[in-house]
Motif scaffolding. Structure first.
Motif, mmCIF file in Angstrom:
data_model
loop_
_atom_site.group_PDB
_atom_site.id
_atom_site.type_symbol
_atom_site.label_atom_id
_atom_site.label_comp_id
_atom_site.label_asym_id
_atom_site.label_seq_id
_atom_site.Cartn_x
_atom_site.Cartn_y
_atom_site.Cartn_z
ATOM 1 N N PRO A 33 8.398 -10.573 1.545
ATOM 2 C CA PRO A 33 7.434 -11.316 0.736
ATOM 3 C C PRO A 33 6.622 -10.420 -0.196
ATOM 4 N N GLN A 34 6.547 -9.140 0.118
ATOM 5 C CA GLN A 34 5.738 -8.207 -0.660
ATOM 6 C C GLN A 34 6.516 -7.545 -1.800
ATOM 7 N N ALA A 35 7.812 -7.826 -1.896
ATOM 8 C CA ALA A 35 8.664 -7.069 -2.807
ATOM 9 C C ALA A 35 8.243 -7.181 -4.269
ATOM 10 N N LEU A 36 7.994 -8.383 -4.748
ATOM 11 C CA LEU A 36 7.654 -8.558 -6.153
ATOM 12 C C LEU A 36 6.324 -7.886 -6.506
ATOM 13 N N GLU A 37 5.355 -7.990 -5.608
ATOM 14 C CA GLU A 37 4.076 -7.334 -5.851
ATOM 15 C C GLU A 37 4.240 -5.821 -5.829
ATOM 16 N N ALA A 38 5.068 -5.318 -4.914
ATOM 17 C CA ALA A 38 5.325 -3.881 -4.857
ATOM 18 C C ALA A 38 5.984 -3.403 -6.143
ATOM 19 N N LEU A 39 6.940 -4.180 -6.635
ATOM 20 C CA LEU A 39 7.617 -3.835 -7.881
ATOM 21 C C LEU A 39 6.615 -3.772 -9.036
ATOM 22 N N LYS A 40 5.747 -4.756 -9.087
ATOM 23 C CA LYS A 40 4.743 -4.816 -10.159
ATOM 24 C C LYS A 40 3.827 -3.603 -10.122
ATOM 25 N N VAL A 41 3.373 -3.241 -8.944
ATOM 26 C CA VAL A 41 2.457 -2.107 -8.798
ATOM 27 C C VAL A 41 3.149 -0.800 -9.188
ATOM 28 N N ILE A 42 4.400 -0.640 -8.779
ATOM 29 C CA ILE A 42 5.134 0.579 -9.127
ATOM 30 C C ILE A 42 5.293 0.700 -10.632
ATOM 31 N N ARG A 43 5.626 -0.404 -11.289
ATOM 32 C CA ARG A 43 5.782 -0.379 -12.741
ATOM 33 C C ARG A 43 4.484 0.039 -13.431
ATOM 34 N N GLN A 44 3.378 -0.390 -12.872
ATOM 35 C CA GLN A 44 2.091 -0.067 -13.474
ATOM 36 C C GLN A 44 1.676 1.373 -13.218
ATOM 37 N N ALA B 137 5.736 9.781 5.086
ATOM 38 C CA ALA B 137 6.177 11.174 5.033
ATOM 39 C C ALA B 137 6.784 11.442 3.656
ATOM 40 N N TRP B 138 5.913 11.425 2.655
ATOM 41 C CA TRP B 138 6.395 11.509 1.275
ATOM 42 C C TRP B 138 7.072 12.834 0.972
ATOM 43 N N ASP B 139 6.593 13.914 1.549
ATOM 44 C CA ASP B 139 7.208 15.221 1.299
ATOM 45 C C ASP B 139 8.650 15.244 1.790
ATOM 46 N N GLN B 140 8.898 14.614 2.928
ATOM 47 C CA GLN B 140 10.255 14.597 3.464
ATOM 48 C C GLN B 140 11.177 13.740 2.603
ATOM 49 N N GLY C 294 21.710 3.936 -2.235
ATOM 50 C CA GLY C 294 21.555 4.398 -0.865
ATOM 51 C C GLY C 294 20.194 4.100 -0.280
ATOM 52 N N THR C 295 20.185 3.788 1.010
ATOM 53 C CA THR C 295 18.935 3.589 1.736
ATOM 54 C C THR C 295 18.529 4.849 2.499
ATOM 55 N N TRP C 296 19.500 5.760 2.717
ATOM 56 C CA TRP C 296 19.187 6.953 3.516
ATOM 57 C C TRP C 296 18.173 7.854 2.824
ATOM 58 N N ILE C 297 18.037 7.713 1.523
ATOM 59 C CA ILE C 297 17.159 8.581 0.765
ATOM 60 C C ILE C 297 15.682 8.307 1.077
ATOM 61 N N ALA C 298 15.416 7.091 1.585
ATOM 62 C CA ALA C 298 14.035 6.720 1.964
ATOM 63 C C ALA C 298 14.097 5.861 3.219
ATOM 64 N N GLU D 178 0.814 -1.213 0.000
ATOM 65 C CA GLU D 178 0.000 0.000 0.000
ATOM 66 C C GLU D 178 0.852 1.270 0.000
ATOM 67 N N ARG D 179 2.083 1.149 0.459
ATOM 68 C CA ARG D 179 2.964 2.325 0.507
ATOM 69 C C ARG D 179 3.852 2.434 -0.727
ATOM 70 N N ALA D 180 3.867 1.424 -1.554
ATOM 71 C CA ALA D 180 4.829 1.335 -2.653
ATOM 72 C C ALA D 180 4.692 2.494 -3.636
ATOM 73 N N VAL D 181 3.479 2.776 -4.089
ATOM 74 C CA VAL D 181 3.286 3.804 -5.101
ATOM 75 C C VAL D 181 3.605 5.187 -4.540
ATOM 76 N N GLY D 182 3.150 5.474 -3.336
ATOM 77 C CA GLY D 182 3.447 6.765 -2.724
ATOM 78 C C GLY D 182 4.942 6.991 -2.577
ATOM 79 N N LEU D 183 5.655 5.938 -2.188
ATOM 80 C CA LEU D 183 7.102 6.034 -2.040
ATOM 81 C C LEU D 183 7.763 6.306 -3.393
ATOM 82 N N ALA D 184 7.375 5.551 -4.395
ATOM 83 C CA ALA D 184 7.957 5.728 -5.726
ATOM 84 C C ALA D 184 7.664 7.117 -6.276
ATOM 85 N N GLN D 185 6.447 7.591 -6.091
ATOM 86 C CA GLN D 185 6.083 8.922 -6.581
ATOM 87 C C GLN D 185 6.873 10.011 -5.862
#
Length: 216
Positions: free
Chosen positions: A49-60, A194-197, A181-185, A25-32
């Motif tokens: 376990p959610q990684a592949l589904e998150a990847l798929k949703v972001i691509r879409q 906290a998408w704005d941050q 880097g992981t510090w970016i998110a 549920e957070r994948a698209v907001g994070l990517a955007q």
């Protein structure tokens, strides 16, 4: 246009966000948020376990981003990543079996190295874009600097230890294409949505890199 790893790393400059997503549920907001901050490429690590589904949703939902699968440590994960829509794959190391699987699927691949011998092994398979992992601050900066001589024409993406404070030390090297880097998110901001941050962190990294380019 067929993507190559060289093209992907150029697009990823200055930072390739390394993401651990445990809630689709957070994948698209994070990517955007990262896209809004000026970053064009992201790596969704296959650590949950959610990684592949998150990847798929972001691509879409965020088609402007180039999206890759990270932490690929088993040969069969290449096919899984492709099925989810991954446009490239990243590993924390390098093995012949992983290299063969990448070649069989023709997925652009960024294997990781840490020693000159590992660089030579990757070169034998034709890889000229490599991840340096783990990147341990000043020691890794010195190592990459020493790699310039014997390994001409090789581009590195140091990851694992890169922070806002040492980002420019890596980007100032001519053989560094971008930094992972992981510090970016950070997890705390992702959990708080906290998408704005997160957008601001991305913008700061881009601004730092832009200032560095203006000095060269």
């Amino acid at each position: 246009m067929m993507l190559t790893m060289e093209h992907i790393l150029r697009r990823a400059y200055p930072v390739l966000p390394v993401l651990v997503i445990d809630d689709v549920e957070r994948a698209v907001g994070l990517a955007q948020a990262l896209c809004a901050g000026g970053l064009n490429v992201i790596e969704v690590t296959l650590r949950t376990p959610q990684a592949l589904e998150a990847l798929k949703v972001i691509r879409q939902e965020v088609p402007d981003l180039i999206v890759g699968a990270g932490t690929v440590i088993h040969a069969e994960q290449f096919a899984q990543a492709i099925d989810a829509g991954a446009q490239f794959a990243v590993s924390p190391g390098f093995t012949e079996r992983l290299a063969q699987a990448a070649q069989e699927t023709e997925l652009p691949y960024l294997p990781a190295v840490m020693t000159p011998s590992e660089v030579l092994a990757a070169l034998e398979y034709g890889y000229r874009s490599l991840k340096l992992f783990p990147a341990n601050g000043g020691a890794s900066v010195r190592m990459l600097n020493s790699f310039k001589g014997p390994f001409t024409g090789i581009s590195f993406c140091p990851t694992g230890g890169v922070t806002r404070d040492n980002l420019l030390s890596y980007l100032s090297l001519p053989n560094v294409a971008c930094c992972g880097g992981t510090w970016i998110a950070p997890a705390s901001l992702v959990q708080a949505q906290a998408w704005d941050q997160i957008t601001q962190l991305a913008r700061e990294a881009c601004a730092m890199a832009g200032h560095l380019e203006s000095l060269t």
